[in-house]
Structure formats: structure tokens, C-alpha cells
Write a protein that holds these residues in place. Structure first.
Motif, PDB file in Angstrom:
ATOM      1  N   SER A 377       0.881  -1.248   0.002  1.00  0.00           N
ATOM      2  CA  SER A 377      -0.181   0.022  -0.026  1.00  0.00           C
ATOM      3  C   SER A 377       0.766   1.449  -0.109  1.00  0.00           C
ATOM      4  O   SER A 377       0.459   2.348  -0.824  1.00  0.00           O
ATOM      5  CB  SER A 377      -0.956   0.025   1.406  1.00  0.00           C
ATOM      6  N   PHE A 378       1.919   1.330   0.826  1.00  0.00           N
ATOM      7  CA  PHE A 378       2.759   2.457   0.867  1.00  0.00           C
ATOM      8  C   PHE A 378       3.888   2.561  -0.607  1.00  0.00           C
ATOM      9  O   PHE A 378       4.139   3.586  -0.929  1.00  0.00           O
ATOM     10  CB  PHE A 378       3.902   2.440   1.936  1.00  0.00           C
ATOM     11  N   VAL A 379       3.946   1.293  -1.251  1.00  0.00           N
ATOM     12  CA  VAL A 379       4.630   1.551  -2.431  1.00  0.00           C
ATOM     13  C   VAL A 379       3.812   2.319  -3.572  1.00  0.00           C
ATOM     14  O   VAL A 379       4.054   3.040  -4.212  1.00  0.00           O
ATOM     15  CB  VAL A 379       5.027   0.054  -2.983  1.00  0.00           C
ATOM     16  N   LEU A 380       2.534   1.645  -3.493  1.00  0.00           N
ATOM     17  CA  LEU A 380       1.533   2.415  -4.246  1.00  0.00           C
ATOM     18  C   LEU A 380       1.378   4.102  -4.007  1.00  0.00           C
ATOM     19  O   LEU A 380       1.077   4.838  -4.786  1.00  0.00           O
ATOM     20  CB  LEU A 380      -0.038   1.877  -4.300  1.00  0.00           C
ATOM     21  N   MET A 381       1.416   4.157  -2.526  1.00  0.00           N
ATOM     22  CA  MET A 381       1.187   5.762  -2.233  1.00  0.00           C
ATOM     23  C   MET A 381       2.540   6.446  -2.600  1.00  0.00           C
ATOM     24  O   MET A 381       2.598   7.641  -2.896  1.00  0.00           O
ATOM     25  CB  MET A 381       1.368   5.702  -0.629  1.00  0.00           C
ATOM     26  N   ALA A 382       3.576   5.852  -2.749  1.00  0.00           N
ATOM     27  CA  ALA A 382       4.973   6.643  -3.367  1.00  0.00           C
ATOM     28  C   ALA A 382       4.634   6.839  -4.830  1.00  0.00           C
ATOM     29  O   ALA A 382       4.967   8.007  -5.199  1.00  0.00           O
ATOM     30  CB  ALA A 382       5.900   5.638  -3.219  1.00  0.00           C
ATOM     31  N   ALA A 383       3.867   5.997  -5.737  1.00  0.00           N
ATOM     32  CA  ALA A 383       3.653   6.560  -7.017  1.00  0.00           C
ATOM     33  C   ALA A 383       2.498   7.743  -6.937  1.00  0.00           C
ATOM     34  O   ALA A 383       2.481   8.679  -7.670  1.00  0.00           O
ATOM     35  CB  ALA A 383       2.875   5.334  -7.598  1.00  0.00           C
ATOM     36  N   ALA A 384       1.418   7.620  -5.877  1.00  0.00           N
ATOM     37  CA  ALA A 384       0.801   8.851  -5.801  1.00  0.00           C
ATOM     38  C   ALA A 384       1.321  10.156  -5.515  1.00  0.00           C
ATOM     39  O   ALA A 384       1.150  11.222  -6.117  1.00  0.00           O
ATOM     40  CB  ALA A 384      -0.461   8.475  -4.749  1.00  0.00           C
ATOM     41  N   ALA A 385       2.309  10.182  -4.655  1.00  0.00           N
ATOM     42  CA  ALA A 385       3.340  11.221  -4.121  1.00  0.00           C
ATOM     43  C   ALA A 385       3.973  11.753  -5.407  1.00  0.00           C
ATOM     44  O   ALA A 385       4.100  12.840  -5.360  1.00  0.00           O
ATOM     45  CB  ALA A 385       4.124  10.975  -3.063  1.00  0.00           C
ATOM     46  N   ARG A 386       4.553  10.932  -6.207  1.00  0.00           N
ATOM     47  CA  ARG A 386       5.239  11.155  -7.374  1.00  0.00           C
ATOM     48  C   ARG A 386       4.307  11.939  -8.298  1.00  0.00           C
ATOM     49  O   ARG A 386       4.799  13.006  -8.849  1.00  0.00           O
ATOM     50  CB  ARG A 386       5.824  10.038  -7.989  1.00  0.00           C
ATOM     51  N   ALA A 387       3.108  11.486  -8.419  1.00  0.00           N
ATOM     52  CA  ALA A 387       2.157  12.096  -9.541  1.00  0.00           C
ATOM     53  C   ALA A 387       1.754  13.417  -8.881  1.00  0.00           C
ATOM     54  O   ALA A 387       1.506  14.400  -9.634  1.00  0.00           O
ATOM     55  CB  ALA A 387       0.951  11.139  -9.393  1.00  0.00           C
ATOM     56  N   ALA A 388       1.987  13.691  -7.549  1.00  0.00           N
ATOM     57  CA  ALA A 388       1.289  15.115  -6.943  1.00  0.00           C
ATOM     58  C   ALA A 388       2.831  15.930  -6.883  1.00  0.00           C
ATOM     59  O   ALA A 388       2.702  17.393  -6.571  1.00  0.00           O
ATOM     60  CB  ALA A 388       1.119  14.756  -5.644  1.00  0.00           C
ATOM     61  N   VAL A 389       4.106  15.620  -7.428  1.00  0.00           N
ATOM     62  CA  VAL A 389       5.199  16.609  -7.259  1.00  0.00           C
ATOM     63  C   VAL A 389       4.867  17.686  -8.436  1.00  0.00           C
ATOM     64  O   VAL A 389       4.348  17.476  -9.472  1.00  0.00           O
ATOM     65  CB  VAL A 389       6.352  15.505  -7.768  1.00  0.00           C
ATOM     66  N   GLY A 390       5.175  18.874  -7.640  1.00  0.00           N
ATOM     67  CA  GLY A 390       5.213  19.928  -8.418  1.00  0.00           C
ATOM     68  C   GLY A 390       3.862  20.838  -8.287  1.00  0.00           C
ATOM     69  O   GLY A 390       3.402  21.761  -8.974  1.00  0.00           O
ATOM     70  N   GLY A 391       2.932  20.289  -7.134  1.00  0.00           N
ATOM     71  CA  GLY A 391       1.940  20.971  -6.725  1.00  0.00           C
ATOM     72  C   GLY A 391       0.538  20.376  -7.679  1.00  0.00           C
ATOM     73  O   GLY A 391      -0.501  21.072  -7.435  1.00  0.00           O
ATOM     74  N   ASP A 392       0.593  19.503  -8.376  1.00  0.00           N
ATOM     75  CA  ASP A 392      -0.615  19.029  -9.262  1.00  0.00           C
ATOM     76  C   ASP A 392      -1.669  18.293  -8.142  1.00  0.00           C
ATOM     77  O   ASP A 392      -0.958  17.439  -7.129  1.00  0.00           O
ATOM     78  CB  ASP A 392      -0.349  17.864 -10.370  1.00  0.00           C
ATOM     79  N   LEU A 393      -2.808  18.556  -8.036  1.00  0.00           N
ATOM     80  CA  LEU A 393      -3.647  17.873  -7.295  1.00  0.00           C
ATOM     81  C   LEU A 393      -4.091  16.519  -7.965  1.00  0.00           C
ATOM     82  O   LEU A 393      -4.365  16.458  -9.019  1.00  0.00           O
ATOM     83  CB  LEU A 393      -4.957  18.607  -7.023  1.00  0.00           C
ATOM     84  N   VAL A 394      -4.197  15.526  -7.318  1.00  0.00           N
ATOM     85  CA  VAL A 394      -4.319  14.041  -7.832  1.00  0.00           C
ATOM     86  C   VAL A 394      -5.467  13.516  -7.441  1.00  0.00           C
ATOM     87  O   VAL A 394      -6.402  14.174  -6.340  1.00  0.00           O
ATOM     88  CB  VAL A 394      -3.035  12.964  -7.382  1.00  0.00           C
ATOM     89  N   SER A 395      -6.032  12.498  -8.160  1.00  0.00           N
ATOM     90  CA  SER A 395      -7.510  12.021  -7.789  1.00  0.00           C
ATOM     91  C   SER A 395      -7.511  11.410  -6.465  1.00  0.00           C
ATOM     92  O   SER A 395      -6.434  10.715  -6.077  1.00  0.00           O
ATOM     93  CB  SER A 395      -7.792  10.838  -8.741  1.00  0.00           C
ATOM     94  N   PRO A 396      -8.257  11.504  -5.494  1.00  0.00           N
ATOM     95  CA  PRO A 396      -8.752  10.728  -4.490  1.00  0.00           C
ATOM     96  C   PRO A 396      -8.630   9.358  -4.545  1.00  0.00           C
ATOM     97  O   PRO A 396      -8.567   8.772  -3.700  1.00  0.00           O
ATOM     98  CB  PRO A 396     -10.067  11.374  -3.737  1.00  0.00           C
ATOM     99  N   LEU A 397      -8.760   8.875  -5.806  1.00  0.00           N
ATOM    100  CA  LEU A 397      -8.969   7.423  -5.958  1.00  0.00           C
ATOM    101  C   LEU A 397      -7.674   6.493  -5.670  1.00  0.00           C
ATOM    102  O   LEU A 397      -7.536   5.639  -5.498  1.00  0.00           O
ATOM    103  CB  LEU A 397      -9.446   7.009  -7.399  1.00  0.00           C
ATOM    104  N   TRP A 398      -6.521   7.551  -5.726  1.00  0.00           N
ATOM    105  CA  TRP A 398      -5.211   6.881  -5.306  1.00  0.00           C
ATOM    106  C   TRP A 398      -5.362   6.613  -3.870  1.00  0.00           C
ATOM    107  O   TRP A 398      -4.788   5.367  -3.346  1.00  0.00           O
ATOM    108  CB  TRP A 398      -4.213   7.943  -5.331  1.00  0.00           C
ATOM    109  N   LEU A 399      -5.849   7.497  -3.179  1.00  0.00           N
ATOM    110  CA  LEU A 399      -5.912   6.991  -1.615  1.00  0.00           C
ATOM    111  C   LEU A 399      -6.955   6.000  -1.319  1.00  0.00           C
ATOM    112  O   LEU A 399      -6.910   4.931  -0.566  1.00  0.00           O
ATOM    113  CB  LEU A 399      -6.437   8.213  -0.846  1.00  0.00           C
TER     114      LEU A 399
END
Length: 493
Positions: A377-399
Motif C-alpha cells: 500500500s505504501f509502495v502505491l502511495m509512493a506513486a501517488a506522491a510522485r504524481a503530485a510532485v510540482g503541486g498538481d492535485l491528484v485523484s482521491p482514488l489513489w488513496l
């Protein structure tokens, strides 16, 4: 037919609840409302601590807020040890649950007072009350079954569903009230929930039979007076220590958090040493306790990651996810309801699975599966955090996806761990062993609160990936030691 239920317990007969003793319904509903109050408050705690003063918050900073959150959770579960002792030696599990619920409700009402100090005073009361209620209500569930019954795991899984029903509803109510209207109004809603729990418990006590009615190993006469005197002296010493910290100017959030973290670890080591060296327990019980040390380490490691959902992941939800739906921005705390609703769906399936598999899948193997899934789950969270790099808002579906993986891990470890604790417990330490099980959460949360400080110092992708992979490796190592642990369990599956 002989029974291995704890001394003094007799499973009540009569009507059933989903094929289980009717008393399970009373305990189910009590725990549901207690968890409503606990998770309702917890869903908004970190958000309140980090909110600007102009927005009604305390603005103490994310690093300290994460540590406070972790330490608060740790203290809640640490107090399960003395809470179990009070039930075992003084007043019994049934009265401990009642008085614990009353003190918890009082704590939430204090938190509803719109001043800064009220939150910390209220949390202190909740810690004390939960210590009385939490281990002892689980002990009473264990009293309803024979010690090695396959139905025991299924019963705990149904009980676990009650926990998560309260946890699902709570953030939807307290989150909206707290984030959209007033933080203290959200805390007040948690108080009302606990009040319902106490009333339900009192009205349903006729269903309980003998479960929890008497202390397992009561103190009498001079021994009882001596114990009460020691409790009084210890209370005075703690209050004096707090006063010294205050007068010396050391009474800061970080100082208290660090001190309580050390205390949690030291208490754990000391308690295991005490049980393992107790000459009154048999060699078989001592062997089972050695197996339990391994399960404890696995569980603490699991909660270190898992319980960051309310701190690091909650802040991620508030700051880095797109929560707009049709022009309405839903509260970040609403995402805290994803985990429990998935457990509500999955718990009956897990109960049915464990009943079907019986003793073919061992407890250590289930723990290993939980650790691996938690890490992924935290490995997947690392991908979500990478998608948010730069200030982009990501989908809550990651969580949502992260929580789904964690839920699968939790259902492999947590209800099974509760059941294993009641099975491996020496008779002398019946209620206290449930306290020891919750101490695994305390250790995980205390260390996790300190670890969470790194979320601000490291890049988020590195943070999540590091601890995710560490959990996966530990889970794989647990598989390698399964045979040895089962041998130490001495016939308990």
C-alpha cells in the motif's frame, strides 16, 4: 463437554446474533459507538492541530501534529495494560467497560469546549477511558467461545465489523461539522456518539450472562489495599513530574511526545520480561508467550504504517488531492471513511474464509500476508506522491486504492491477532493480555509518530517507498519463521 473459556466466564445461552451468542450484539453495538467517538475525533484531530489560528485551529506545524497524533494513539492503547489489570484484579471486565465509556464521553465533551487547552485535557480523559474499555470488551467477546473453537475467529470478525461501522459513519458527521462549520462542534458530535454507546451497554447488560462479571484473579484484603495505595502514589508521582516539566519550561509538545514514546517502548519490554519470568505460569504458557513476542513485533510494524492514515495520509488528502465534486469540495476527513466501509464489506468474507480454512492456514502466515499487503500500500502511495510532485492535485482514488490494499492486510492480521491473543494468553493474564495486544498498536503508533516527522524532511515518494519496501521484506521474513513460531505456540493454531 469441557470448556477452555477464561475462568469465571460462561457463554450465555438463548437467542443468537448471526449464529453467535446473543451477547455479541450488545458488545458489537457498544464497540460501534465507542469507535464512532474515537474515529470521529481522530479524523479531524491532525487537521485541527495544523489549521491556522484564523481558521479556528492551533497551527502547531505538520511535523509536531503528526507526532502528537501518533503519541495520542499510542497512549490510548498503552493504557489498555492498566485497564486490563484493573479488570483482572479489581472490578471485572463488565464494570471496566461501563466506567471506561463514561470517562470517554466526558473527554469528548471537554474537547467540545471552544478553547485551546480543552483538546489536550479531553484527550487525556479519552486515553484513560479507552484503557478501561478497549481491552476488556474484547476479553468479554472471547468469553463467549471455547478457547480453540474455529467459530472464535469468525465471532471476532463480526465484532470487528461493529468497530468499522462506527468508524465509517463518524468521519462523515464529525468531518463535515469540524471542517465546514466549527472544529469543536465536530468534537461534540463524537461526545454524543459515546453517550449512545454507554446507554446501549447499560440497557443490554441482561444479554451478557456471566461474561466479564467477576475479576479473573481478584485482589482481596491487605493485597487490595496495598495495590490501591501504590496506584495513588504513582498518580501523585506522575502529576509531580508534569509539574516539574511545567515549572522548568520543558513542558512543550515535542518534549512530552518524545518522553511518552520512550515510556511506551520501556513499558513493553518490561511487561514481556515480567510475564516470561513469572514462575506461576506453566512451561507451555511460557512457550506460547515466546511465540507471541514474534506476533507482537509483526503487529507493531504493521500499525506503524497503517495508522499514518489519520496523519500523513490525511494531510495528503487535504493538501494534494482534488476533492471537488459538482462544485462541492468534500472534507478531507471523509476519506477516512473509505477504510472502514471496505472492512464492513470484507469482514464477513474474511470470517467465512477463516471458518472454511479452519486450522489449515496458521496465525503466523496470516500475519505475514498482512505485512506484505501493508507494505505494498505504501509502495502505491509512493506513486501517488510522485504524481503530485510540482503541486498538481491528484485523484482521491489513489488513496481509495491504498486503503483497499491496507484493508486486505488488516483483515489478515487484526481480528486474527485479537483471537490469537485470547488463545495464547496465560490464564493469570487473561484481560491483561488483551492490553498487551493493544500495546502492539501503542508501540507502532508511538514509533510511527516519530517516523512521520520524516515525511516533511524527505521527499514524499522516497518516504513512502522506503517504509513500504521495509514492510514487504519483514512480511517475507515472517514466512520463513512460520514453522518455528507454530512450534512455540504448542498446539494453538
Amino acid at each position: 463437554m469441557s470448556s477452555d473459556a477464561p475462568v469465571g466466564a460462561r457463554p450465555p445461552a438463548g437467542k443468537t446474533f448471526f449464529g453467535h451468542p446473543r451477547a455479541l450484539s450488545t458488545l458489537f453495538l457498544t464497540e460501534m459507538w465507542e469507535r464512532f467517538s474515537f474515529y470521529g475525533m481522530r479524523a479531524i484531530l491532525v487537521l485541527y492541530l495544523t489549521a491556522a489560528v484564523a481558521d479556528g485551529g492551533l497551527d502547531i506545524g505538520e511535523s509536531s501534529a503528526n507526532a502528537v497524533y501518533g503519541t495520542y494513539n499510542a497512549m490510548v492503547y498503552l493504557m489498555a495494560l492498566p485497564g486490563g489489570w484493573v479488570a483482572d484484579r479489581l472490578i471485572g471486565a463488565r464494570r471496566s467497560v461501563l466506567w471506561g465509556g463514561v470517562v470517554i464521553a466526558a473527554g469528548h465533551y471537554v474537547m467540545a469546549i471552544p478553547t485551546g487547552w480543552s483538546v489536550f485535557a479531553g484527550m487525556a480523559l479519552i486515553v484513560l477511558g479507552t484503557g478501561l474499555l478497549k481491552p476488556n470488551i474484547s476479553t468479554m467477546v472471547g468469553d463467549l467461545y471455547e478457547r480453540d473453537s474455529p467459530r472464535r475467529d469468525a465471532g471476532f470478525s463480526i465484532f470487528y465489523m461493529g468497530i468499522n461501522l462506527g468508524a465509517f459513519i463518524a468521519p462523515l458527521i464529525t468531518g463535515f461539522l469540524g471542517e465546514k462549520i466549527n472544529w469543536h462542534l465536530g468534537f461534540g458530535a463524537a461526545a454524543v456518539g459515546m453517550t449512545f454507546g454507554v446507554l446501549q451497554y447499560v440497557l443490554g447488560r441482561r444479554n451478557l450472562g456471566d461474561a466479564g462479571a467477576r475479576p479473573a484473579d481478584p485482589l482481596l484484603g491487605a493485597d487490595r489495599r496495598r495495590a490501591l495505595t501504590r496506584i495513588g502514589v504513582a498518580s501523585v508521582v506522575v502529576l509531580a513530574a508534569l509539574l516539574v516539566l511545567l515549572l522548568a519550561g520543558w513542558f512543550t509538545v515535542d518534549t512530552v511526545v518524545n518522553l511518552l514514546t520512550v515510556v511506551t517502548v520501556l513499558v513493553t519490554v518490561g511487561y514481556f520480561a515480567r510475564i516470561l519470568t513469572d514462575r506461576e505460569i506453566s512451561d507451555t504458557e511460557r512457550s506460547r508467550m515466546k511465540a507471541y513476542v514474534w506476533l507482537f513485533v509483526f503487529a507493531a510494524s504493521f500499525w506503524l504504517i497503517y495508522d499514518q492514515a489519520g496523519s500523513v495520509l490525511n494531510i495528503f488528502a487535504a493538501d494534494q488531492t482534488d476533492r471537488s465534486v459538482g462544485g462541492f469540495t468534500f472534507p478531507a476527513s471523509w476519506l477516512q471513511s473509505v477504510n472502514p466501509i471496505l472492512i464492513i464489506i470484507g469482514a464477513p468474507l474474511a470470517a467465512a474464509l477463516w471458518l472454511k480454512l479452519g486450522h489449515r492456514v496458521s496465525t503466523p502466515t496470516k500475519f505475514a500476508v498482512g505485512l506484505v499487503l501493508n507494505g505494498l500500500s505504501f509502495v502505491l502511495m509512493a506513486a501517488a506522491a510522485r504524481a503530485a510532485v510540482g503541486g498538481d492535485l491528484v485523484s482521491p482514488l489513489w488513496l481509495v486504492a491504498v486503503y483497499a490494499i491496507q484493508v486486505a492486510g488488516e483483515l489478515s492480521l487484526s481480528p486474527v491477532g485479537l483471537s490469537a491473543t485470547t488463545k495464547l494468553a496465560p490464564v493469570k493474564y487473561a484481560s491483561q493480555m488483551l492490553g498487551l495486544w493493544f500495546l502492539a498498536t501503542a508501540v507502532g503508533d508511538a514509533i510511527g509518530g516519530q517516523v512521520a516527522r520524516l515525511a516533511g524532511a524527505w521527499s514524499q515518494p522516497v518516504y513512502f517507498l522506503t517504509f513500504g519496501l521495509a514492510s514487504v521484506v519483514l512480511g517475507l521474513a515472517a514466512v520463513m519463521f512460520t514453522r518455528q513460531i507454530r512450534h512455540l505456540m504448542a498446539g494453538i493454531h
